[in-house]
Write a protein that holds these residues in place. Structure first.
Motif, PDB file in Angstrom:
ATOM      1  N   ASP A 151       0.839  -1.209   0.000  1.00  0.00           N
ATOM      2  CA  ASP A 151       0.000   0.000   0.000  1.00  0.00           C
ATOM      3  C   ASP A 151       0.867   1.250   0.000  1.00  0.00           C
ATOM      4  N   LEU A 152       1.858   1.280   0.894  1.00  0.00           N
ATOM      5  CA  LEU A 152       2.684   2.475   1.030  1.00  0.00           C
ATOM      6  C   LEU A 152       3.622   2.663  -0.159  1.00  0.00           C
ATOM      7  N   ARG A 153       4.040   1.576  -0.789  1.00  0.00           N
ATOM      8  CA  ARG A 153       4.845   1.689  -2.016  1.00  0.00           C
ATOM      9  C   ARG A 153       4.021   2.363  -3.105  1.00  0.00           C
ATOM     10  N   ARG A 154       2.787   1.957  -3.252  1.00  0.00           N
ATOM     11  CA  ARG A 154       1.907   2.563  -4.258  1.00  0.00           C
ATOM     12  C   ARG A 154       1.648   4.038  -3.928  1.00  0.00           C
ATOM     13  N   PHE A 155       1.464   4.352  -2.645  1.00  0.00           N
ATOM     14  CA  PHE A 155       1.274   5.732  -2.205  1.00  0.00           C
ATOM     15  C   PHE A 155       2.518   6.565  -2.529  1.00  0.00           C
TER      16      PHE A 155
END
Length: 186
Positions: free
Chosen positions: A47-51
């Motif tokens: 999730d945070l990589r995509r963010f």
């Protein structure tokens, strides 16, 4: 973090969460953080990589550009006066942008080096600020010049704002009254 999409804590998804640890290393039960806000969300490294990719202006393949570059500049916007190191949820230290958070049992950091298209995600299932150290350590390994500028900016900021506390005369003396808190009245 959860394997699925970012979301709010739900007891039914307990098996998807990493065990949380207190300051002494003991396992603590998961809990609903109130108010939910940002601290009430759970996210995975994915999730945070995509963010992070969104904030670097290159969303993952198959994802839409939901923020144009002008909006990203506003989110990361900083003033030009001394001490203007903070945007909308982001801090800037030299060439590094960082956002982080910590609650009892977990802490996170997301560091970006926009000039080099680098993002570092650190999730720690313990209390403290280890995620900041891990993220900035990874930035130092991947982008030494950006890390050096970040450490220099952090040191300069600390020297500027971390002055010793000196109470004014109107704050000294004896206070009388009641303070209402979540654990009662004092």
């Amino acid at each position: 973090g959860m394997r699925g999409a970012m979301g709010e804590y739900a007891p039914s998804r307990e098996d998807e969460l990493a065990a949380a640890h207190d300051d002494d290393g003991s396992v603590i039960p998961h809990y609903q953080f109130l108010p939910a806000g940002a601290a009430g969300g759970y996210a995975s490294v994915r999730d945070l990589r995509r963010f992070a990719m969104l904030h670097l202006g290159s969303p993952p393949a198959g994802s839409a550009h939901v923020l144009d570059p002008g909006a990203i500049d506003l989110i990361h916007g900083y003033g030009t006066e001394a001490g203007s190191l903070f945007g909308l949820g982001w801090g800037r230290a030299g060439g590094v942008h960082i956002t982080n958070g910590a609650i009892r049992g977990a802490n996170t950091a997301l560091a970006l080096v926009p000039d080099e298209d680098i993002a570092v995600v650190a999730l720690v299932n313990g209390s403290g600020r280890q995620a900041d150290e891990i993220a900035l350590g990874a930035v130092a390994a991947l982008a030494p010049d950006a890390a050096a500028s970040a450490f220099s900016a952090i040191e300069a900021y600390g020297a500027e704002v971390e002055t010793p506390y000196a109470p004014s005369p109107d704050l000294t003396g004896v206070w009388k009254g009641e303070l209402d808190g979540t654990h009662g009245t004092a």
